[in-house]
Each structure stands twice: as C-alpha cells, then as structure tokens.
Design an enzyme around this catalytic site. Structure first.
Site, PDB file in Angstrom:
ATOM      1  N   CYS A   1       6.020   0.041   7.445  1.00 17.17           N
ATOM      2  CA  CYS A   1       5.623   1.180   6.627  1.00 17.17           C
ATOM      3  C   CYS A   1       6.812   1.587   5.766  1.00 17.17           C
ATOM      4  O   CYS A   1       7.935   1.664   6.262  1.00 17.17           O
ATOM      5  CB  CYS A   1       5.217   2.335   7.539  1.00 17.17           C
ATOM      6  SG  CYS A   1       4.709   3.808   6.646  1.00 17.17           S
ATOM      7  N   LEU A   2       6.558   1.848   4.487  1.00 16.20           N
ATOM      8  CA  LEU A   2       7.658   2.207   3.584  1.00 16.20           C
ATOM      9  C   LEU A   2       8.346   3.508   4.003  1.00 16.20           C
ATOM     10  O   LEU A   2       9.506   3.724   3.676  1.00 16.20           O
ATOM     11  CB  LEU A   2       7.149   2.316   2.138  1.00 16.20           C
ATOM     12  CG  LEU A   2       6.656   1.007   1.501  1.00 16.20           C
ATOM     13  CD1 LEU A   2       6.137   1.260   0.097  1.00 16.20           C
ATOM     14  CD2 LEU A   2       7.744  -0.058   1.483  1.00 16.20           C
TER      15      LEU A   2
ATOM     16  N   HIS B   1      -4.353   1.026   7.582  1.00 11.43           N
ATOM     17  CA  HIS B   1      -3.008   1.616   7.671  1.00 11.43           C
ATOM     18  C   HIS B   1      -2.870   2.788   6.699  1.00 11.43           C
ATOM     19  O   HIS B   1      -2.401   3.868   7.072  1.00 11.43           O
ATOM     20  CB  HIS B   1      -1.962   0.530   7.388  1.00 11.43           C
ATOM     21  CG  HIS B   1      -0.544   1.036   7.386  1.00 11.43           C
ATOM     22  ND1 HIS B   1       0.374   0.689   8.343  1.00 11.43           N
ATOM     23  CD2 HIS B   1       0.110   1.871   6.526  1.00 11.43           C
ATOM     24  CE1 HIS B   1       1.524   1.301   8.085  1.00 11.43           C
ATOM     25  NE2 HIS B   1       1.399   2.014   6.982  1.00 11.43           N
ATOM     26  N   GLU B   2      -3.312   2.575   5.449  1.00  9.60           N
ATOM     27  CA  GLU B   2      -3.191   3.638   4.442  1.00  9.60           C
ATOM     28  C   GLU B   2      -4.132   4.802   4.746  1.00  9.60           C
ATOM     29  O   GLU B   2      -3.786   5.967   4.552  1.00  9.60           O
ATOM     30  CB  GLU B   2      -3.467   3.090   3.033  1.00  9.60           C
ATOM     31  CG  GLU B   2      -2.502   2.007   2.573  1.00  9.60           C
ATOM     32  CD  GLU B   2      -1.041   2.360   2.775  1.00  9.60           C
ATOM     33  OE1 GLU B   2      -0.661   3.534   2.616  1.00  9.60           O
ATOM     34  OE2 GLU B   2      -0.265   1.438   3.122  1.00  9.60           O
TER      35      GLU B   2
ATOM     36  N   HIS C   1      -2.726   7.225   7.040  1.00 10.09           N
ATOM     37  CA  HIS C   1      -1.777   8.142   6.406  1.00 10.09           C
ATOM     38  C   HIS C   1      -2.453   9.422   5.914  1.00 10.09           C
ATOM     39  O   HIS C   1      -1.897  10.508   6.046  1.00 10.09           O
ATOM     40  CB  HIS C   1      -1.099   7.476   5.190  1.00 10.09           C
ATOM     41  CG  HIS C   1       0.130   6.698   5.522  1.00 10.09           C
ATOM     42  ND1 HIS C   1       1.256   7.266   6.086  1.00 10.09           N
ATOM     43  CD2 HIS C   1       0.427   5.389   5.352  1.00 10.09           C
ATOM     44  CE1 HIS C   1       2.183   6.335   6.251  1.00 10.09           C
ATOM     45  NE2 HIS C   1       1.714   5.183   5.815  1.00 10.09           N
TER      46      HIS C   1
ATOM     47  N   GLY D   1       0.840  -1.183   0.000  1.00  9.95           N
ATOM     48  CA  GLY D   1       0.000   0.000   0.000  1.00  9.95           C
ATOM     49  C   GLY D   1       0.880   1.239   0.000  1.00  9.95           C
ATOM     50  O   GLY D   1       2.008   1.198   0.485  1.00  9.95           O
TER      51      GLY D   1
ATOM     52  N   GLN E   1       3.009   9.984   1.288  1.00 12.44           N
ATOM     53  CA  GLN E   1       4.309   9.274   1.268  1.00 12.44           C
ATOM     54  C   GLN E   1       5.127   9.587   0.027  1.00 12.44           C
ATOM     55  O   GLN E   1       6.304   9.228  -0.048  1.00 12.44           O
ATOM     56  CB  GLN E   1       4.095   7.759   1.352  1.00 12.44           C
ATOM     57  CG  GLN E   1       3.543   7.314   2.701  1.00 12.44           C
ATOM     58  CD  GLN E   1       3.397   5.810   2.743  1.00 12.44           C
ATOM     59  OE1 GLN E   1       2.444   5.260   2.216  1.00 12.44           O
ATOM     60  NE2 GLN E   1       4.354   5.142   3.355  1.00 12.44           N
TER      61      GLN E   1
HETATM   62 ZN   LIG Z   1       2.628   3.343   5.888  1.00 16.04          ZN
END
Ligand SMILES: [Zn+2]
Length: 196
Positions: A105-106, A147-148, A151, A45, A50
């Site tokens: 998380c990226l 999770h997304e 963000h 995701g 991000q």
């Molecule tokens: Zn994340």
C-alpha cells in the site's frame, strides 16, 4: 499536480468516507492529480483518503501487472490498460474461495504481506460522469478494487493479517507513522502535520 500521500497513522485513513455528487468542487482536476500521484509512486490504485480526502473515490490502473510473466495471456490482457475511476462504489457480492496475494500500500511503504480475499466481486459504482455501472471482476483486477474499496471504508490491508503477523510488523508501522522511513515519493506523516 503530485499530491503528498498520507502515511499510516493519520486518522483520515480510518474514516468511513462520504459519498459525493457531480457538484463536488474541481473533481476532474482531483482525479487527474490522483492519477499523477499514483503513477509517480508506481502504484496500481489510489483512494481519496490517501491524499487526505474522506470521500468515496478511488482510481485504478493495473497496466504494470500485465507485464508479470507468471500470468496467463488472458490475465495479462485483462490487466493491460485496465484504467478505471470508481465513485460511490458499493460491493454487492464477493464470491469464491479466498486466495492469498502479496499486497502492499502506498500509505504503508515497504510492508508487503499475503492477504486473503475472495476472487470474484460484483460492484456498483459511478464513473466520472456519474453514470452508474454494475460490473463483475475477478482475479487481480478484483483484488486491486477490493484493496482500494477497503480504503474508502477506513480499512487497511494490515487489518486483515493474523494477530501474529500484526505483532511482527507493529514497530515498522510505528516507524512509518513517525516518518522514520525513506521513501522516494512525496508523503505526509501524521507527526509532521502540526509543524509549520
Ligand atoms: Zn492501499
């Protein structure tokens, strides 16, 4: 085009993101770039903040999770090819008993912690053609969406940890924000922003 992923510590990850309209410039290209960026980093995701854009958009592809042999056949088939774009999403309902899942998380490389969330969600969102959908999701698919979705409200999974856990990972988060980390995908660190 692969975009740099914004690292922990950048204020854009803390913004409550803005809704967008169909007139948002080069949206199709942005979505394609976000997918390319996510696949390059082996993510499931990716949310617009991000990649530095404070807008209510995130993309998901849970296919890599489908290979997890601990899951039931039904769960695997649900995760396989679940590729979806969420624009202007709004979680309408979250239900059930919270369960723990080890999240990463990226934007926060190499940090993984158990996070508790409710298993079922009902969400309203628009697709890339700005058609509105109301759908329910559960299990890992719901988990990735939650999770997304966080963000685009400026929330990171590390915010959901206990005070003790937060204290234990603090120096690692500081190192990430300073760029003192080796990562095999393109990132932009807050401390590098003013250079050049
Ligand atoms: Zn994340």
């Amino acid at each position: 085009m692969i975009l740099p992923i914004i690292a922990y510590g950048d204020p854009v990850l803390r913004k409550e993101c803005e809704a967008i309209t169909a007139e948002y410039p080069d949206l199709k290209e942005l979505i394609a770039n976000m997918y390319e960026t996510m696949y390059d980093a082996y993510g499931v995701g990716l949310a617009a903040p991000q990649v530095g854009l404070p807008i209510r958009l995130f993309v998901i592809d849970t296919t890599p999770f489908a290979e997890d042999e601990d899951l039931t056949k039904e769960e695997q088939s649900q995760l396989k090819d679940f590729r979806r774009i969420f624009i202007n999403a709004k979680v309408l309902e979250e239900t059930g008993d919270e369960w723990a899942f080890n999240e990463g998380c990226l934007s926060i490389p190499e940090v993984r912690e158990d996070v508790f969330r409710k298993p079922k969600i009902k969400i309203e969102y628009q697709d890339e053609d700005f058609k509105t959908h109301v759908e329910e999701f559960e299990g890992l698919v719901a988990r990735v969406i939650q999770h997304e979705y966080d963000h685009i409200d400026g929330i990171l999974f590390t915010d959901k940890l206990s005070t003790l856990k937060k204290r234990l990972i603090k120096s690692r988060l500081v190192n990430i924000s300073k760029g003192n980390i080796s990562v095999d995908y393109k990132m932009r660190f807050p401390s590098m922003k003013k250079k050049r």
